[in-house]
Design a protein around this motif. Structure first.
Motif, PDB file in Angstrom:
ATOM      1  N   TYR A  79       0.852  -1.190   0.000  1.00 52.93           N
ATOM      2  CA  TYR A  79       0.000   0.000   0.000  1.00 52.93           C
ATOM      3  C   TYR A  79       0.886   1.237   0.000  1.00 52.93           C
ATOM      4  CZ  TYR A  79      -3.618  -3.350   0.862  1.00 52.93           C
ATOM      5  OH  TYR A  79      -4.456  -4.423   0.727  1.00 52.93           O
ATOM      6  N   LEU A  80       0.599   2.146  -0.915  1.00 51.47           N
ATOM      7  CA  LEU A  80       1.436   3.312  -1.176  1.00 51.47           C
ATOM      8  C   LEU A  80       0.704   4.587  -0.773  1.00 51.47           C
ATOM      9  CD1 LEU A  80       3.531   4.000  -4.355  1.00 51.47           C
ATOM     10  CD2 LEU A  80       1.782   5.657  -3.694  1.00 51.47           C
ATOM     11  N   VAL A  81       1.436   5.471  -0.098  1.00 55.16           N
ATOM     12  CA  VAL A  81       0.912   6.783   0.280  1.00 55.16           C
ATOM     13  C   VAL A  81       1.851   7.849  -0.265  1.00 55.16           C
ATOM     14  CG1 VAL A  81       0.324   8.338   2.178  1.00 55.16           C
ATOM     15  CG2 VAL A  81      -0.169   5.894   2.375  1.00 55.16           C
ATOM     16  N   ILE A  90       5.605   3.186   1.720  1.00 55.74           N
ATOM     17  CA  ILE A  90       5.012   1.878   1.449  1.00 55.74           C
ATOM     18  C   ILE A  90       4.668   1.196   2.774  1.00 55.74           C
ATOM     19  CG2 ILE A  90       5.303  -0.347   0.290  1.00 55.74           C
ATOM     20  CD1 ILE A  90       5.375   1.986  -1.646  1.00 55.74           C
ATOM     21  N   SER A 149      -4.013   5.507   1.512  1.00 54.60           N
ATOM     22  CA  SER A 149      -3.156   4.602   0.735  1.00 54.60           C
ATOM     23  C   SER A 149      -3.867   4.050  -0.491  1.00 54.60           C
ATOM     24  CB  SER A 149      -2.677   3.441   1.609  1.00 54.60           C
ATOM     25  OG  SER A 149      -3.757   2.611   1.995  1.00 54.60           O
ATOM     26  N   GLU A 150      -3.056   3.626  -1.472  1.00 57.06           N
ATOM     27  CA  GLU A 150      -3.549   2.960  -2.671  1.00 57.06           C
ATOM     28  C   GLU A 150      -2.832   1.618  -2.790  1.00 57.06           C
ATOM     29  OE1 GLU A 150      -4.321   5.901  -6.150  1.00 57.06           O
ATOM     30  OE2 GLU A 150      -2.512   6.597  -5.131  1.00 57.06           O
ATOM     31  N   LYS A 151      -3.574   0.579  -3.150  1.00 53.64           N
ATOM     32  CA  LYS A 151      -2.962  -0.735  -3.280  1.00 53.64           C
ATOM     33  C   LYS A 151      -2.088  -0.775  -4.528  1.00 53.64           C
ATOM     34  CE  LYS A 151      -3.921  -5.704  -3.242  1.00 53.64           C
ATOM     35  NZ  LYS A 151      -4.958  -6.761  -3.168  1.00 53.64           N
ATOM     36  N   PRO A 196      -3.323  -1.660   4.599  1.00 55.75           N
ATOM     37  CA  PRO A 196      -3.946  -0.384   4.225  1.00 55.75           C
ATOM     38  C   PRO A 196      -3.856   0.633   5.356  1.00 55.75           C
ATOM     39  CG  PRO A 196      -5.393  -2.237   3.732  1.00 55.75           C
ATOM     40  CD  PRO A 196      -4.280  -2.790   4.551  1.00 55.75           C
TER      41      PRO A 196
END
Length: 274
Positions: A159-161, A171, A179-181, A175
């Motif tokens: 999960y990226l922010v 990373i 965040s985006e997967k 979640p």
């Protein structure tokens, strides 16, 4: 001499990076020599710019001849090029728009070299943008990564922010808020112990995904100054990330269906300095 008009507030270095590749390569020298003028006044440092300002670069013939991309393929619909490392994608796109009306479709990080495609008409632009949006554009990367991989191949989820202020991403395993997967697939092609040649495929395309996710896994891209291993970067004398967009292929329909399955490959290779 090259002259530009500023369209929005910013600063000289960012403006140069985004609009003028040859000027970007030479900017430090040009500033030392007083060969940049803003509204007719010589400047010797990075200065603020306002919309409407005029920027003039007194570059040399050698500066102007410096190559920053190579053409791989062109027809009436698309242009595919090999972008050099150190070139901002937006600057390349602006140059190609001025040169042949090419439309910007996707970007690479400044210090990532390799394959980029551009549309040459409205229908091609529509089709290519849809292909990227619908994951019908297959991008394959190659990189030199440090430290042994725990597995020789894997598809890794995380999960990226985005941290816009710091111009980097973070990373996480689970979640978190905002965040985006992401899904990153890799395969070790050559294992040299302390470093490996790795092939990477993205199943999601997010800012700095490859560099940040591989670093999170414990295998940073060689030469990466933002997410990388400073000690090994110094040991191997790498100052720019060794990451190449090595090939690009599409599944396309209609007017561009003749390009489906065709693979466009970069001339650059991922290797440590000799």
């Amino acid at each position: 001499m090259q002259k530009f008009t500023v369209q929005k507030r910013g600063n000289l270095r960012d403006f140069t990076d985004e609009h003028y590749p040859q000027g970007s390569f030479a900017l430090s020298r040009l500033l030392r020599a007083g060969d940049v003028r803003v509204n007719g006044v010589r400047v010797s440092k990075n200065v603020p710019l306002e919309a409407g300002d005029e920027v003039v670069y007194y570059t040399t013939a050698k500066d102007e001849e410096r190559v920053f991309y190579r053409e791989i393929y062109r027809d009436e619909n698309i242009l595919v090029v090999d972008k050099f490392a150190g070139v901002n994608s937006e600057a390349l796109a602006e140059h190609l728009f001025r040169a042949c009306g090419a439309r910007f479709i996707h970007r690479l990080d400044r210090n990532t070299c390799g394959v980029m495609c551009f549309a040459l008409n409205d229908e091609a632009e529509k089709q290519l943008l849809a292909a990227f949006r619908e994951r019908r554009a297959e991008k394959v990367y190659r990189a030199i990564c440090f430290h042994p991989f725990r597995r020789k191949s894997a598809v890794c989820a995380a999960y990226l922010v985005k941290d816009e202020r710091a111009a980097r991403v973070k990373i996480f395993d689970e979640p978190v808020r905002g965040s985006e997967k992401i899904l990153t697939e890799y395969r070790v092609l050559e294992d040299h112990g302390e470093y490996s040649l790795v092939e990477i495929r993205l199943h999601s395309g997010k800012t700095h995904q490859i560099r940040a996710h591989l670093a999170f896994l414990g295998n940073p891209v060689a030469g990466d100054e933002k997410y990388g291993d400073e000690v090994l970067n110094r040991k191997y004398h790498v100052k720019r990330q060794i990451l190449v967009a090595s090939s690009l292929a599409f599944t396309l329909q209609g007017r561009l269906s003749y390009l489906s399955g065709r693979v466009f490959s970069s001339s650059f290779s991922a290797a440590l300095p000799s």
